[in-house]
Design a protein around this motif. Structure first.
Motif, PDB file in Angstrom:
ATOM      1  N   CYS A  16     -12.278  36.071  88.718  1.00 30.70           N
ATOM      2  CA  CYS A  16     -13.102  36.774  89.536  1.00 30.70           C
ATOM      3  C   CYS A  16     -12.483  37.031  90.838  1.00 30.70           C
ATOM      4  CB  CYS A  16     -14.414  35.964  89.314  1.00 30.70           C
ATOM      5  SG  CYS A  16     -15.155  36.496  87.734  1.00 30.70           S
ATOM      6  N   ILE A  17     -12.022  35.910  91.425  1.00 26.95           N
ATOM      7  CA  ILE A  17     -11.646  35.982  93.035  1.00 26.95           C
ATOM      8  C   ILE A  17     -10.361  36.985  93.004  1.00 26.95           C
ATOM      9  CG2 ILE A  17     -10.601  34.758  94.701  1.00 26.95           C
ATOM     10  CD1 ILE A  17     -12.000  32.300  93.903  1.00 26.95           C
ATOM     11  N   LEU A  18      -9.585  37.179  92.322  1.00 26.40           N
ATOM     12  CA  LEU A  18      -8.441  37.857  92.055  1.00 26.40           C
ATOM     13  C   LEU A  18      -8.742  39.271  91.906  1.00 26.40           C
ATOM     14  CD1 LEU A  18      -5.720  35.682  90.024  1.00 26.40           C
ATOM     15  CD2 LEU A  18      -5.566  36.312  92.416  1.00 26.40           C
ATOM     16  N   CYS A  23      -9.612  44.849  94.094  1.00 25.34           N
ATOM     17  CA  CYS A  23     -10.409  46.191  94.670  1.00 25.34           C
ATOM     18  C   CYS A  23     -10.136  46.262  96.067  1.00 25.34           C
ATOM     19  CB  CYS A  23     -11.899  45.856  94.251  1.00 25.34           C
ATOM     20  SG  CYS A  23     -12.204  45.874  92.673  1.00 25.34           S
ATOM     21  N   LEU A  24     -10.344  45.239  97.031  1.00 30.02           N
ATOM     22  CA  LEU A  24     -10.100  45.225  98.470  1.00 30.02           C
ATOM     23  C   LEU A  24      -8.739  45.738  98.903  1.00 30.02           C
ATOM     24  CD1 LEU A  24     -11.309  44.709 101.098  1.00 30.02           C
ATOM     25  CD2 LEU A  24     -10.497  42.358 100.769  1.00 30.02           C
ATOM     26  N   HIS A 260      -0.548  50.959  95.996  1.00 27.56           N
ATOM     27  CA  HIS A 260      -1.822  50.474  95.185  1.00 27.56           C
ATOM     28  C   HIS A 260      -1.562  49.768  93.861  1.00 27.56           C
ATOM     29  CE1 HIS A 260      -0.764  54.383  93.327  1.00 27.56           C
ATOM     30  NE2 HIS A 260      -1.942  54.369  92.561  1.00 27.56           N
ATOM     31  N   THR A 261       0.039  50.092  93.373  1.00 26.17           N
ATOM     32  CA  THR A 261       0.376  49.598  92.077  1.00 26.17           C
ATOM     33  C   THR A 261       1.441  48.716  92.240  1.00 26.17           C
ATOM     34  OG1 THR A 261       1.952  51.375  91.875  1.00 26.17           O
ATOM     35  CG2 THR A 261      -0.239  51.769  90.996  1.00 26.17           C
ATOM     36  N   ILE A 339      -4.018  42.241  90.109  1.00 29.50           N
ATOM     37  CA  ILE A 339      -4.000  42.812  91.339  1.00 29.50           C
ATOM     38  C   ILE A 339      -3.719  44.164  91.505  1.00 29.50           C
ATOM     39  CG2 ILE A 339      -3.278  42.647  93.770  1.00 29.50           C
ATOM     40  CD1 ILE A 339      -5.080  40.347  92.916  1.00 29.50           C
ATOM     41  N   SER A 340      -2.658  44.551  90.975  1.00 25.36           N
ATOM     42  CA  SER A 340      -2.214  46.070  90.762  1.00 25.36           C
ATOM     43  C   SER A 340      -3.278  46.849  90.212  1.00 25.36           C
ATOM     44  CB  SER A 340      -0.629  46.197  90.101  1.00 25.36           C
ATOM     45  OG  SER A 340       0.266  45.711  91.025  1.00 25.36           O
TER      46      SER A 340
END
Length: 370
Positions: A16-18, A23-24, A260-261, A339-340
């Motif tokens: 959830c944190i990741l 998104c940020l 972003h990727t 993340i990506s």
């Protein structure tokens, strides 16, 4: 049972944190105005769908899956073969056929199939762990088919991820220390020989199906001055990370291709500095640590092999992605897990998480004590 529940809860909290960080970071990447698409909004949608998938898969009956394991393998093969057969759903992008194209979305089957692959290999490794020759013959015959299908796309980075996951499971399943040492020594020799061929006799590798651009990245990694254009992406990444200083570059965003990727770690280091990048690495280490603890805590070997396979898969993905952004490894198309940006990678990672939760939950009731 309480320990298993705590492990499941801790894994979900970390992811959830990741996901929030993802998104940020994607929102920050869009501030360079190099994209017209709202990737931030799309990633939020992908994550919501992903957590829905996690919830459903966490209820999975692993005993039923193992009883129908051949169907799981067949489904995986069909997914990967279908993308190699010319059809309206498949298109070639940058010389590779890796995605099914649907209206408004694309799906990369090799990302989705990772969990199926690990489940299948872990099942047969556990089933035949008392007969080593049979275990090795069956598991690596199944592995070879999948690796060849992915290489045909071609997708060397993902092929290596699959190989590393299967190799980890296979080594854990072997009960002979001498055999493990022999296999590890053989792998070192094989990798060294492969690197020698890449550097000095690359034409031989091209004759057996490899692509020249795959080795160009390795040559650029070894000698950046040999191809400044190919090194451009890494050069921009290093400048972005360096300009992030301790707490982040608040003045302006640095242009990074694919920020972003594949290069999202560069965006995080640029915007949040050494502190932000370090916190991300700590979260990743906590995630891998929890997976290792879970694997050691499992009561049957199948569960141990599955979770260990996922732990290595995620650890290798994380290492390779971050290492390539700072020039320690050649560029690959491997995204940073959780993340990506990407629908396929997000879905694939969430499928993996759901499968891990289901395996932990069903550890005591799996098909057998193996």
């Amino acid at each position: 049972m309480q320990t298993n529940n705590r492990l499941r809860e801790s894994l979900v909290v970390i992811i959830c944190i990741l996901s929030i960080i993802s998104c940020l970071a994607i929102f920050m990447a869009q501030q360079t105005n190099q994209y017209n698409t709202n990737f931030f909004r799309m990633q939020v949608v992908y994550i919501i769908i992903g957590f829905g998938t996690v919830f459903l898969l966490s209820k999975l009956n692993i005993t039923f899956v193992r009883a129908n394991i051949l169907w799981v393998y067949l489904a995986m093969v069909i997914l990967l073969v279908g993308i190699l057969i010319p059809n309206p759903l498949v298109s070639t992008i940058n010389g590779a056929t890796r995605w099914y194209q649907f209206p408004g979305i694309s799906l990369q089957p090799s990302e989705v199939a990772k969990s199926m692959f690990i489940i299948v290999i872990a099942h047969f490794a556990a089933k035949y762990e008392r007969v080593i020759w049979k275990q090795l013959l069956i598991t690596w015959s199944l592995v070879a088919v999948i690796l060849l299908l992915i290489m045909r796309q071609p997708d060397l980075g993902t092929t290596i991820v699959y190989f590393v996951s299967a190799f980890t499971i296979s080594i854990l399943a072997l009960k002979s220390t001498k055999l493990v040492i022999t296999i590890l020594a053989s792998l070192v020799v094989a990798v060294s020989g492969g690197l020698y061929l890449v550097v000095y006799h690359v034409t031989l590798l091209e004759k057996i199906g490899f692509k020249s651009y795959q080795f160009r990245r390795i040559h650029t990694w070894l000698d950046p001055a040999s191809d400044p254009n190919s090194f451009y992406q890494v050069d921009r990444s290093l400048k972005a990370i360096g300009s992030g200083t301790m707490s982040g570059n608040n003045s302006s965003s640095v242009y990074i291709p694919e920020s972003h990727t594949d290069m999202i770690f560069s965006t995080i280091a640029n915007q949040f500095g050494f502190i932000g990048a370090s916190l991300l690495l700590i979260l990743f280490m906590l995630f891998i640590h929890q997976l290792i603890i879970a694997a050691l805590h499992m009561k049957n070997s199948f569960s141990t092999y599955v979770i260990a396979g996922f732990a290595m898969m995620f650890a290798f993905n994380i290492f390779e992605n971050i290492a390539m952004t700072i020039g320690l490894m050649p560029l690959t198309g491997i995204p940073l897990p959780f993340i990506s940006y990407g629908g396929s990678s997000t879905l694939g990672n969430m499928i993996a998480l759901g499968t891990i939760l289901a395996v932990i939950k069903n550890d005591d009731t799996s098909l057998s004590r193996t």
